[in-house]
Enzyme design. Structure first.
Site, PDB file in Angstrom:
ATOM      1  CB  ALA A  28     -59.168  -5.011-134.030  1.00  0.00           C
ATOM      2  N   GLY A  76     -59.005 -10.066-133.397  1.00  0.00           N
ATOM      3  CA  GLY A  76     -58.608 -10.351-134.809  1.00  0.00           C
ATOM      4  C   GLY A  76     -57.400 -11.016-135.042  1.00  0.00           C
ATOM      5  CD  GLU A  88     -62.365 -12.518-135.244  1.00  0.00           C
ATOM      6  OE1 GLU A  88     -63.458 -12.511-135.277  1.00  0.00           O
ATOM      7  OE2 GLU A  88     -61.753 -11.129-135.025  1.00  0.00           O
ATOM      8  CD  GLU A  96     -63.152 -10.535-130.383  1.00  0.00           C
ATOM      9  OE1 GLU A  96     -62.455 -10.442-131.403  1.00  0.00           O
ATOM     10  OE2 GLU A  96     -63.188 -11.381-129.452  1.00  0.00           O
TER      11      GLU A  96
END
Length: 260
Positions: free
Chosen positions: A66, A112, A115, A135
Site C-alpha cells: 500500500a 496489500g 492481499e 505490516e
C-alpha cells in the site's frame, strides 16, 4: 473509461488489468483501488469476458504494498475505515466476482499486493516473485484480509510465521506452501495464465460462477457451504448452459455454451 493508474486490454475472451505505477512499484493508493474496482466491475459485466488476469507493470513488482504516505497520519477511526472500505471496494469484491480472476504475480507482492493476489481465485507466479506481509514491521497488521486469506491458503502455523517475522518467501516456497498454483519464468508468465484462461473459457461461465459462490461459502461464518452447493447445483438444471452441455455430451460434440 480512462484510468490514471491502470491499463486494461481485451483479447480472446480475456480481460487483462495491469496496475501501472512503476515508479511506485505499483503500490496501491486509494485512487488505484477505486480504479481497480471499476475495471473489475466492467470486466465482470462484460458478456464477452470469460476470465480476468491481474498483473503489475514492469519486471520488479506485482504490487509492492500500500502507499504508506497516504495513511501514515491516520487516527484509529480512520485506520478502521481504511481497512473496511478497502475490503468492500476491492478485496472482497474481487473474491466474490462470478468471473474467474487469475493473479499473474511478477516480482514483489507485499502487504496489500499479496492481499490483492490472495483475493483472486488463484495465483500464478514468475520465478522472481517474492511474497510477504511486512505490516508488523511498521507497527500495524494486514488490514485488507491478509490475516484471514493467508491462513486459509497456507494454514495457521505458516501464516503466523509469515506475519510475525514480516519476512518474504520466494516463488518456489509459495508453491510448496500452496500460496500459488504454478511457477514459471517471467517471460512465460502471462502466456501460461492465458493458456489456463483459455481452458477455463471453454466451460460454462454460469456453472463457474456458481462454483465460485459455493467454494467461497465454505469460508463464510454462519453459512453452510454444503447447503449452498446443493442450491447452486439445483439451479444449474434450469440454465441454458446445462441443456447445451448435456446435449453436447450425449451427441458426442463440443459444447457451445451460451452463458445463460
Amino acid at each position: 473509461m480512462d484510468f490514471n493508474n491502470i491499463l486494461t486490454d481485451f483479447k480472446d475472451g480475456i480481460t487483462t488489468i495491469i496496475i501501472n505505477r512503476p515508479k511506485k512499484l505499483n503500490a496501491l493508493n486509494q485512487e488505484t483501488i477505486n480504479e481497480l474496482h471499476q475495471a473489475f466491475k466492467d470486466a465482470d459485466l462484460d458478456e464477452y469476458t470469460k476470465v480476468i488476469i491481474i498483473t503489475g507493470s514492469g519486471e520488479k513488482a506485482f504490487v509492492a504494498g500500500a502507499d504508506i504516505s497516504e495513511f501514515a497520519d491516520y487516527s484509529m477511526e480512520e485506520g478502521e475505515y481504511l481497512a473496511a472500505n478497502g475490503q468492500k471496494v476491492l478485496f472482497d469484491f474481487v473474491e466474490n466476482l462470478s468471473t474467474p480472476v487469475i493473479a499473474a504475480v511478477n516480482g514483489f507482492a507485499l502487504g496489500g499486493g499479496l492481499e490483492l493476489a490472495m483475493a483472486c481465485h488463484f495465483r500464478v507466479a514468475s520465478d522472481n516473485a517474492r511474497m510477504g506481509l511486512p505490516e508488523v514491521s511498521l507497527g500495524v497488521i494486514p488490514g485488507y484480509g491478509g490475516t484471514q486469506r493467508l491462513t486459509q491458503l497456507v494454514g495457521k502455523g505458516r501464516a503466523m510465521e509469515m506475519i510475525m517475522t514480516a519476512g518474504m518467501i520466494d516463488a518456489n516456497k509459495a508453491l510448496s506452501n500452496g500460496l500459488v498454483n504454478h511457477v514459471t519464468s517471467q517471460d512465460e508468465l502471462l502466456s501460461l495464465c492465458e493458456k489456463i484462461a483459455g481452458k477455463i473459457s471453454q466451460n460454462s461461465s454460469v456453472a463457474i460462477g456458481a462454483a465460485i459462490k459455493a467454494v467461497n461459502a465454505n469460508f463464510q461464518e454462519c453459512v453452510n457451504g454444503f447447503e449452498v452447493e446443493i442450491k447452486e447445483f439445483g439451479k444449474s438444471f434450469g440454465t441454458e448452459d446445462f441443456a447445451e452441455g448435456t446435449s453436447a455430451f450425449l451427441e458426442k460434440r463440443k459444447a457451445d455454451f451460451p452463458g445463460r
